[in-house]
Design a protein around this motif. Structure first.
Motif, PDB file in Angstrom:
ATOM      1  N   ILE A 298       0.674  -1.099  -0.075  1.00 43.97           N
ATOM      2  CA  ILE A 298       0.000  -0.133  -0.045  1.00 43.97           C
ATOM      3  C   ILE A 298       0.896   1.106  -0.059  1.00 43.97           C
ATOM      4  N   MET A 299       2.384   1.168  -0.200  1.00 41.76           N
ATOM      5  CA  MET A 299       3.139   2.228  -0.184  1.00 41.76           C
ATOM      6  C   MET A 299       2.813   3.020  -1.481  1.00 41.76           C
ATOM      7  N   PRO A 300       2.790   4.400  -1.549  1.00 43.18           N
ATOM      8  CA  PRO A 300       3.085   5.279  -2.731  1.00 43.18           C
ATOM      9  C   PRO A 300       4.020   5.010  -3.625  1.00 43.18           C
ATOM     10  N   SER A 301       3.848   5.179  -4.874  1.00 44.17           N
ATOM     11  CA  SER A 301       4.900   4.718  -5.983  1.00 44.17           C
ATOM     12  C   SER A 301       5.902   5.716  -5.653  1.00 44.17           C
ATOM     13  N   ARG A 302       7.124   5.085  -6.067  1.00 45.66           N
ATOM     14  CA  ARG A 302       8.466   5.547  -5.709  1.00 45.66           C
ATOM     15  C   ARG A 302       8.350   7.036  -6.464  1.00 45.66           C
ATOM     16  N   ASN A 303       8.903   7.956  -5.690  1.00 48.15           N
ATOM     17  CA  ASN A 303       9.363   9.346  -6.401  1.00 48.15           C
ATOM     18  C   ASN A 303      10.641   9.597  -6.852  1.00 48.15           C
ATOM     19  N   THR A 304      11.530   8.387  -6.131  1.00 51.42           N
ATOM     20  CA  THR A 304      12.951   8.486  -6.289  1.00 51.42           C
ATOM     21  C   THR A 304      13.593   7.407  -6.806  1.00 51.42           C
ATOM     22  N   LEU A 305      14.083   7.360  -8.151  1.00 43.87           N
ATOM     23  CA  LEU A 305      14.432   6.262  -9.016  1.00 43.87           C
ATOM     24  C   LEU A 305      16.111   6.218  -9.031  1.00 43.87           C
ATOM     25  N   HIS A 306      16.613   5.248  -8.728  1.00 44.53           N
ATOM     26  CA  HIS A 306      18.174   5.019  -8.804  1.00 44.53           C
ATOM     27  C   HIS A 306      18.565   4.441 -10.121  1.00 44.53           C
ATOM     28  N   ARG A 307      19.498   4.685 -10.928  1.00 42.08           N
ATOM     29  CA  ARG A 307      20.010   3.793 -12.036  1.00 42.08           C
ATOM     30  C   ARG A 307      21.497   4.009 -11.954  1.00 42.08           C
ATOM     31  N   ALA A 308      22.022   2.799 -11.875  1.00 43.92           N
ATOM     32  CA  ALA A 308      23.339   2.431 -11.657  1.00 43.92           C
ATOM     33  C   ALA A 308      23.928   2.391 -13.394  1.00 43.92           C
ATOM     34  N   PHE A 309      25.385   2.948 -13.422  1.00 44.08           N
ATOM     35  CA  PHE A 309      26.003   3.032 -14.384  1.00 44.08           C
ATOM     36  C   PHE A 309      27.655   2.631 -14.167  1.00 44.08           C
ATOM     37  N   PRO A 310      27.696   1.249 -14.215  1.00 37.36           N
ATOM     38  CA  PRO A 310      28.943   0.733 -13.742  1.00 37.36           C
ATOM     39  C   PRO A 310      30.182   0.998 -14.550  1.00 37.36           C
ATOM     40  N   GLY A 311      29.704   1.700 -15.946  1.00 37.06           N
ATOM     41  CA  GLY A 311      30.763   2.005 -16.702  1.00 37.06           C
ATOM     42  C   GLY A 311      31.397   3.537 -16.580  1.00 37.06           C
ATOM     43  N   ALA A 312      30.751   4.269 -15.649  1.00 32.24           N
ATOM     44  CA  ALA A 312      31.286   5.522 -15.273  1.00 32.24           C
ATOM     45  C   ALA A 312      32.332   5.474 -14.193  1.00 32.24           C
ATOM     46  N   LEU A 313      33.233   6.505 -14.628  1.00 29.25           N
ATOM     47  CA  LEU A 313      34.442   6.624 -13.654  1.00 29.25           C
ATOM     48  C   LEU A 313      34.259   7.392 -12.342  1.00 29.25           C
ATOM     49  N   SER A 314      33.459   8.344 -12.445  1.00 33.49           N
ATOM     50  CA  SER A 314      33.237   9.187 -11.312  1.00 33.49           C
ATOM     51  C   SER A 314      31.951  10.060 -11.731  1.00 33.49           C
ATOM     52  N   ALA A 315      31.490  10.848 -10.595  1.00 32.89           N
ATOM     53  CA  ALA A 315      30.499  11.446 -10.522  1.00 32.89           C
ATOM     54  C   ALA A 315      30.489  12.689 -11.570  1.00 32.89           C
ATOM     55  N   ASP A 316      31.709  13.031 -11.500  1.00 31.41           N
ATOM     56  CA  ASP A 316      32.047  14.341 -12.457  1.00 31.41           C
ATOM     57  C   ASP A 316      32.018  13.753 -13.968  1.00 31.41           C
ATOM     58  N   ALA A 317      32.481  12.614 -14.163  1.00 29.12           N
ATOM     59  CA  ALA A 317      32.393  12.300 -15.437  1.00 29.12           C
ATOM     60  C   ALA A 317      30.829  11.804 -16.079  1.00 29.12           C
ATOM     61  N   LEU A 318      30.225  11.265 -15.140  1.00 30.39           N
ATOM     62  CA  LEU A 318      28.599  10.940 -15.245  1.00 30.39           C
ATOM     63  C   LEU A 318      28.164  12.250 -15.424  1.00 30.39           C
ATOM     64  N   ALA A 319      28.318  13.287 -14.837  1.00 29.29           N
ATOM     65  CA  ALA A 319      27.661  14.566 -14.781  1.00 29.29           C
ATOM     66  C   ALA A 319      27.893  15.209 -16.111  1.00 29.29           C
ATOM     67  N   SER A 320      29.065  15.079 -16.578  1.00 27.42           N
ATOM     68  CA  SER A 320      29.358  15.800 -17.933  1.00 27.42           C
ATOM     69  C   SER A 320      28.675  15.096 -19.084  1.00 27.42           C
ATOM     70  N   ILE A 321      28.620  13.702 -19.123  1.00 27.18           N
ATOM     71  CA  ILE A 321      27.791  12.956 -20.104  1.00 27.18           C
ATOM     72  C   ILE A 321      26.355  13.250 -19.937  1.00 27.18           C
ATOM     73  N   LEU A 322      25.735  13.300 -18.631  1.00 26.26           N
ATOM     74  CA  LEU A 322      24.558  13.801 -18.460  1.00 26.26           C
ATOM     75  C   LEU A 322      24.097  15.043 -19.073  1.00 26.26           C
ATOM     76  N   ARG A 323      24.827  15.928 -18.962  1.00 35.45           N
ATOM     77  CA  ARG A 323      24.563  17.454 -19.264  1.00 35.45           C
ATOM     78  C   ARG A 323      24.607  17.368 -21.025  1.00 35.45           C
ATOM     79  N   ASN A 324      25.318  16.476 -21.601  1.00 32.90           N
ATOM     80  CA  ASN A 324      25.485  16.325 -22.905  1.00 32.90           C
ATOM     81  C   ASN A 324      24.190  15.577 -23.491  1.00 32.90           C
ATOM     82  N   VAL A 325      23.635  14.798 -22.486  1.00 34.41           N
ATOM     83  CA  VAL A 325      22.324  14.167 -22.991  1.00 34.41           C
ATOM     84  C   VAL A 325      21.283  15.200 -22.712  1.00 34.41           C
ATOM     85  N   LEU A 326      21.343  15.902 -21.792  1.00 40.35           N
ATOM     86  CA  LEU A 326      19.821  16.964 -21.523  1.00 40.35           C
ATOM     87  C   LEU A 326      20.123  18.107 -22.544  1.00 40.35           C
TER      88      LEU A 326
END
Length: 430
Positions: A298-326
């Motif tokens: 009976i819990m509400p649906s999740r508003n926080t979703l986690h997606r793992a990316f094993p190929g990313a070397l760091s949060a900085d590198a992942l953020a750089s890719i994310l900006r290019n995607v957005l």
């Protein structure tokens, strides 16, 4: 227990008695050599409540012998949860709450206003004796400018101040009568465990209502359908976990998907709270969901979703890719970007979307790209956090902050995750 609750460990009763001498006669040394009190003694319970209020919050309480004595750690859990909800959903410093059934102590408004000087309350009760003491407690703490006590009729609307006040409210809170009858009280697990002396300070008007807490909170929900966004969040504490499914069923039957369930654990005492909102601002899962296995269906649906990316070397590198995607997504605005932490372990972006421009159907329609941060309401507002932790893959955490349509949020997270995965794969292939 709420993580900010200072009573995670029992207080030093000897030290507490030094700060509040009326507690001293009730403090003794137990068989382990620790100071304690007799928690089945009503006078000891009252002096403890008075002592904690005096030492920790500068509050002076007058507690009548024939009304409930509020345990401060338990009551504080509810207040702290509401603080979190307000911080997550309200941009104004001035916060206005409604406390239903405030009781003789008016403990919720007193604690909340001590913790939040910009908070104000209307606090109601149907019991004249409780009203008299509540007004006395407000006056002797000089909080009359922040807390107004109102006597309401038991036959009238529970949310009476929403009828009469021209102003909106940020939340409703309530600690309802848990039981439907005296027999219901005697059958309760707490009564059997603690004995009748632990229950007798409460008057019948405080503990018993026709249909019990399920009926009472259902009435609050039914009345809230009339007022809807006049209050941001309607909430209530619950004394029985078995009450939650019926209330969730009622909420879902009226197509309200923006609701929250939490659990307060204080020693052997366990309480729950439920809240719902007719607005589009969403709560993170840390405030809206609990891990109790018995409640998962009976819990509400999740508003926080986690997606793992094993190929990313760091949060900085992942953020750089994310900006290019957005960047190529039409109608999208990143209104704030937090710099990465010194260790490069976290980067957060706040994203507004005026429309669903990322799906194939939307791209065929060709929506214009201009969007402003103050446009109301966005179809989607979410935070996107890139995280890296030791010995775990880097991940992106999407948190839904605002929007009517959950499918838009889920579609956006899926689209972005696919694009990030593809970009990471291209780096591997190079």
């Amino acid at each position: 227990m709420h993580p900010r609750n200072p009573y995670n460990e029992p207080p030093d009763f000897t030290d507490l008695a030094r700060h509040y001498p009326p507690l001293r006669p009730h403090v003794f040394i137990n068989h382990t050599g620790s100071s304690t009190i007799n928690f089945k003694s009503l006078p000891a319970q009252r002096r403890l409540t008075e002592a904690l209020c005096h030492r920790d919050y500068g509050l002076s309480l007058t507690l009548p012998d024939d009304r409930l004595c509020p345990p401060i750690p338990n009551r504080l859990n509810y207040v702290l949860w509401l603080q979190d909800i307000v911080k997550s959903t309200c941009s104004s410093n001035a916060v206005r709450g409604l406390d239903i059934g405030t009781g003789a102590s008016a403990i919720y408004p007193l604690l909340a206003c001590r913790l939040g000087p910009t908070w104000s309350f209307i606090a109601t009760d149907i019991d004249e004796r409780s009203i008299q003491f509540a007004k006395q407690n407000i006056a002797q703490n000089s909080l009359g400018s922040q807390i107004v006590i109102e006597h309401v009729s038991a036959d009238g609307p529970i949310l009476q101040p929403l009828h009469t006040s021209p102003m909106d409210f940020d939340f409703v809170m309530c600690n309802p009568p848990f039981y439907s009858s005296a027999e219901d009280v005697s059958r309760s697990a707490e009564f059997k465990e603690l004995g009748p002396n632990a229950m007798c300070s409460g008057a019948e008007v405080e503990m018993i209502t026709p249909g019990g807490e399920t009926s009472f909170v259902s009435r609050i929900f039914s009345e809230s359908l009339q007022f809807r966004t006049k209050c941001r969040w309607y909430t209530s504490m619950l004394g029985k976990m078995s009450s939650i499914p019926d209330i969730v069923c009622l909420i879902r039957d009226h197509n309200v998907d923006n609701y929250a369930i939490t659990e307060f654990v204080q020693g052997q005492t366990r309480r729950w709270a439920i809240g719902w909102s007719f607005q589009d601002v969403r709560l993170p899962d840390t405030l809206a969901r609990v891990s109790n296995p018995a409640l998962q269906s009976i819990m509400p649906s999740r508003n926080t979703l986690h997606r793992a990316f094993p190929g990313a070397l760091s949060a900085d590198a992942l953020a750089s890719i994310l900006r290019n995607v957005l960047a190529p997504i039409d109608g999208l605005l990143i209104t704030s970007t937090d710099p990465a932490t010194p260790a490069g372990s976290s980067t957060t972006m706040l994203v507004h979307a005026r429309g669903n421009t990322w799906s194939r159907a939307a791209r065929r329609r060709g929506l214009p790209a201009a969007v402003s941060a103050d446009q109301e309401p966005p179809v989607l507002r979410c935070s996107i956090e890139c995280l890296s932790k030791v010995d775990t893959p880097c991940e992106i955490v999407f948190t839904w902050l605002e929007g009517k349509d959950r499918s838009v949020f889920e579609s956006f997270t899926s689209h972005v995750s696919r694009k990030v995965t593809s970009a990471l794969q291209e780096l591997v292939d190079v």
